[in-house]
Motif scaffolding. Sequence first.
Motif, mmCIF file in Angstrom:
data_model
loop_
_atom_site.group_PDB
_atom_site.id
_atom_site.type_symbol
_atom_site.label_atom_id
_atom_site.label_comp_id
_atom_site.label_asym_id
_atom_site.label_seq_id
_atom_site.Cartn_x
_atom_site.Cartn_y
_atom_site.Cartn_z
ATOM 1 N N THR A 401 0.811 -1.225 0.000
ATOM 2 C CA THR A 401 0.000 0.000 0.000
ATOM 3 C C THR A 401 0.840 1.269 0.000
ATOM 4 O OG1 THR A 401 -0.115 -0.142 2.428
ATOM 5 C CG2 THR A 401 -1.921 -1.116 1.173
ATOM 6 N N VAL A 404 0.157 4.033 -2.711
ATOM 7 C CA VAL A 404 -1.073 4.808 -2.514
ATOM 8 C C VAL A 404 -0.822 5.985 -1.580
ATOM 9 C CG1 VAL A 404 -3.451 4.707 -1.671
ATOM 10 C CG2 VAL A 404 -2.486 2.758 -2.888
ATOM 11 N N VAL A 405 -0.103 5.740 -0.485
ATOM 12 C CA VAL A 405 0.194 6.802 0.478
ATOM 13 C C VAL A 405 1.119 7.843 -0.144
ATOM 14 C CG1 VAL A 405 1.172 7.306 2.753
ATOM 15 C CG2 VAL A 405 -0.144 5.212 2.400
ATOM 16 N N SER A 408 -0.914 10.030 -2.746
ATOM 17 C CA SER A 408 -1.877 10.924 -2.094
ATOM 18 C C SER A 408 -1.175 12.048 -1.347
ATOM 19 C CB SER A 408 -2.755 10.120 -1.119
ATOM 20 O OG SER A 408 -3.521 9.162 -1.793
ATOM 21 N N THR A 409 -0.093 11.718 -0.636
ATOM 22 C CA THR A 409 0.636 12.747 0.108
ATOM 23 C C THR A 409 1.277 13.755 -0.832
ATOM 24 O OG1 THR A 409 1.097 11.142 1.863
ATOM 25 C CG2 THR A 409 2.429 13.128 1.825
ATOM 26 N N GLY A 450 -4.760 8.986 1.741
ATOM 27 C CA GLY A 450 -3.926 7.855 1.334
ATOM 28 C C GLY A 450 -4.003 6.705 2.323
#
Length: 550
Positions: A401, A404-405, A408-409, A450
């Motif tokens: 994952t 994804v983080v 988004s960040t 995220g």
Amino acid sequence: MIKTWFKSGTPWVWLNAAAVSTSLIMVIGLLVLIAVRGLGHFWPADIVDYDYKDANGQKNIVGEWVETRILTAAQAKDAGYTVLNGADHLEQRLIKTGNRDITGQDFVWIDAQYIQHTDYPEDLIKIERREWGNFYGWLKAVKEKGKVIAEGKKAYEAIQPRIDYARELFDQIEHLQKNEIGSINYKLERLRLKQRKLELEGEWTEQAKKDIAEQRAELDKQYKIFQKQLLELNQKIGRDSLVAATASGQEVEIPLKKVVELILPNAMNVFEKSWEYGKQFIAFVTEDPREANTEGGIFPAIFGTVMMVLLMAVLVTPFGVIAAVYMREYAKQGMITRVIRIAVNNLAGVPSIVYGVFGLGFFVYILGGNIDRLFFPEAAPAPVFGTPGLLWASLTLALLTLPVVIVSTEEGLSRIPKSIREGSLALGATKAETLWRTVLPMASPAMMTGLILAVARAAGEVAPLMLVGVVKLAPTLPVDGNFPFLHLDRKFMHLGFHIYDVGFQSPNVEAARPLVYATSLLLVMVIIGLNLFAINVRNHLREKYKALEN
């Protein structure tokens, strides 16, 4: 006119709205189906007594009516069934007859055309047992130390207090075995490893021998006390039993230590059934599984799922944020940075099983194996961290994952106006202070977004977990009262894998089917609960920094 209408874009708005509505209807419909099939399993259904006569003769069939299927006359003929009286269809009923230890099966299909009479006697009992599933029949007598103390109607009055007493004793026995005796066995194993470590380091002196011997003697003394208590409890719990008759008239003696609950569903009103329904659902959520996961509860799977997701969130958040901050705030924007971003985006599309293989090869065998060789040589050849466990499963999902983080960040950082950074720097703050006190707090809603997406994906993953830590049945939870309290090396249960195991690996498919729906519903509820918590935090942060964004 139509051409102008198409050019205005209105059809595409309606088409998009229709697609979204269809998706919502499908999702809601799926959730309703899972809820109805899953939650309906806990309702205490009436027990039916069929007077049944087919080509094999006349007999009584007792059990719960589970479902009905209709075959056309042609389908019935092709399947080898006989349709009486020229009917245009054949109705078949699936009856949960229980008594698997006697008949060898829990369920039986019967043809409705052979049913002579249907009855719902109020004295029919349903016994939930710790082994062999449910028992359906009639209560004949209650025994104490092998002697009959109540028969007939008096047996119904005498049995419930004794079942409650036996269940209380069973809980005490389970507490002694899992907590007290389990703790002593854990400490004895730690002593054995400590002795082995001293021997390997050449420090196995006379004083060390004396200290270890004293500690072991004290633990042995405690063990004997608990063993004596356990023996007394086993003698008490084995005192009572009941005698019940099956539909065929065969009488069976069942020890009360094997009885979880006895009810008379046909004699219960709606309020009593509702109370029983609540008890059954709570037991499903809070108890351990039994009978190859087809009976009992799923608490270890719920606990393992939540623990793994929380640990994954703790691991993935700092790494994802640091990577995004470096690429957005510090790295020189050029070809290398663009290649890294493309690689991160591509990582999000890698099949999850590939991450599982990587986790098994790198985290378990390489990293865990080296940790064992460096820090736990006394445990060899048994692995400590060189085997699948909670830590490696959480790290594998954190890696899965991580893209994804990061994405988004980084998007959140890019939306922060440059003027805010410049204003902070103009007031004398360093770049690090600007980042820590101004930029990151304002980007925190994007970080939470995220994390929400990461939690939603990680909680439902199963394939990689099968390689790096999840098991069918875990003897102990990753958290207990033994130091260091959180045992990251232990294997754990997971709701997703539990669904796979019960649905596709169970030897009793019909009994497992409602549990698949119930467990699926709980998995969805756990994911929704975790997401709602994260969304609430994100909304709070968004409101807090809205003024700065404007």
